[in-house]
Scaffold this motif. Sequence first.
Motif, PDB file in Angstrom:
ATOM      1  N   UNK A  23       0.840  -1.165   0.095  1.00 39.33           N
ATOM      2  CA  UNK A  23       0.016  -0.086   0.088  1.00 39.33           C
ATOM      3  C   UNK A  23       0.756   1.050  -0.030  1.00 39.33           C
ATOM      4  N   UNK A  24       0.273   2.432  -0.468  1.00 40.13           N
ATOM      5  CA  UNK A  24       1.039   3.424  -0.363  1.00 40.13           C
ATOM      6  C   UNK A  24      -0.039   4.707  -0.139  1.00 40.13           C
ATOM      7  N   UNK A  25       0.574   5.813   0.325  1.00 38.39           N
ATOM      8  CA  UNK A  25      -0.543   6.930   0.290  1.00 38.39           C
ATOM      9  C   UNK A  25       0.431   8.188  -0.363  1.00 38.39           C
ATOM     10  N   UNK A  26      -0.569   8.986  -1.269  1.00 35.03           N
ATOM     11  CA  UNK A  26       0.187   9.816  -1.890  1.00 35.03           C
ATOM     12  C   UNK A  26      -0.699  11.286  -1.814  1.00 35.03           C
ATOM     13  N   UNK A  27       0.165  12.510  -1.526  1.00 30.59           N
ATOM     14  CA  UNK A  27      -0.672  13.559  -1.277  1.00 30.59           C
ATOM     15  C   UNK A  27       0.319  14.702  -1.876  1.00 30.59           C
ATOM     16  N   UNK A  28      -0.281  15.893  -2.111  1.00 27.02           N
ATOM     17  CA  UNK A  28       0.484  16.990  -2.433  1.00 27.02           C
ATOM     18  C   UNK A  28       1.381  17.767  -1.258  1.00 27.02           C
ATOM     19  N   UNK A  29       2.150  18.900  -1.676  1.00 22.59           N
ATOM     20  CA  UNK A  29       2.772  19.557  -0.648  1.00 22.59           C
ATOM     21  C   UNK A  29       4.027  18.761  -0.131  1.00 22.59           C
ATOM     22  N   UNK A  30       4.280  17.871  -0.823  1.00 23.25           N
ATOM     23  CA  UNK A  30       5.919  17.133  -0.233  1.00 23.25           C
ATOM     24  C   UNK A  30       6.629  16.658  -1.767  1.00 23.25           C
ATOM     25  N   UNK A  31       7.878  16.509  -1.443  1.00 23.12           N
ATOM     26  CA  UNK A  31       8.724  16.024  -2.625  1.00 23.12           C
ATOM     27  C   UNK A  31       7.991  14.853  -3.235  1.00 23.12           C
ATOM     28  N   UNK A  32       7.682  14.740  -4.652  1.00 22.02           N
ATOM     29  CA  UNK A  32       7.115  13.738  -5.127  1.00 22.02           C
ATOM     30  C   UNK A  32       7.968  12.490  -5.632  1.00 22.02           C
ATOM     31  N   UNK A  33       9.386  12.762  -5.501  1.00 16.19           N
ATOM     32  CA  UNK A  33      10.414  11.523  -5.948  1.00 16.19           C
ATOM     33  C   UNK A  33       9.866  10.402  -5.121  1.00 16.19           C
ATOM     34  N   UNK A  34      10.031  10.491  -3.807  1.00 15.73           N
ATOM     35  CA  UNK A  34       9.609   9.328  -3.017  1.00 15.73           C
ATOM     36  C   UNK A  34       8.504   8.302  -3.329  1.00 15.73           C
ATOM     37  N   UNK A  35       7.242   9.227  -3.350  1.00  9.10           N
ATOM     38  CA  UNK A  35       6.105   8.815  -3.820  1.00  9.10           C
ATOM     39  C   UNK A  35       6.097   8.078  -5.191  1.00  9.10           C
ATOM     40  N   UNK A  36       6.650   8.746  -6.179  1.00  8.88           N
ATOM     41  CA  UNK A  36       6.773   8.331  -7.624  1.00  8.88           C
ATOM     42  C   UNK A  36       7.519   6.937  -7.464  1.00  8.88           C
ATOM     43  N   UNK A  37       8.757   6.764  -6.858  1.00  8.20           N
ATOM     44  CA  UNK A  37       9.310   5.554  -6.613  1.00  8.20           C
ATOM     45  C   UNK A  37       8.610   4.632  -6.163  1.00  8.20           C
ATOM     46  N   UNK A  38       7.572   4.858  -4.923  1.00  3.40           N
ATOM     47  CA  UNK A  38       6.753   3.814  -4.349  1.00  3.40           C
ATOM     48  C   UNK A  38       5.856   3.205  -5.458  1.00  3.40           C
TER      49      UNK A  38
END
Length: 136
Positions: A116-131
């Motif tokens: 599972x993952x949670x994604x939201x704005x206002x933070x660096x996207x790189x780690x979320x994109x990797x997940x």
Amino acid sequence: MSSKEKKHLTPTKFDDLKLIKPICLAVREENYTEPTPIQIQAIPHLLKGKDLIGCAQTGTGKTGAFAWPILQGISKSESIVGPQKALALILTPTRELAIQIYESFLVYGRHLEIKQAVVFGGVNYNSQIDILSDGV
């Protein structure tokens, strides 16, 4: 149909809702003893793959009402999680609610092999994109 017959048809235990054992175990570990009205009404429809709109006050178990059928569907799915593939997407109006729902999915799905993952704005996207790139 009499009220006695209706009561007989209404699930009063989580096991009556036809949830799989790993989800029932996680629910029991959270000390939930019986399903709430929104769960009793929503879960059977969602387990059949039907669409549903449900409204209930805060603290009535809405997250469980939709999370448990989603987790069960994913656990029984023959789809294989792979790069850039997601099996479910939950949209929320706030970051706080997204995190709260994500944490509930972690708790309820702890006995399942689901990523599972949670994604939201206002933070660096790189780690979320990797997940997300690995599949969830």
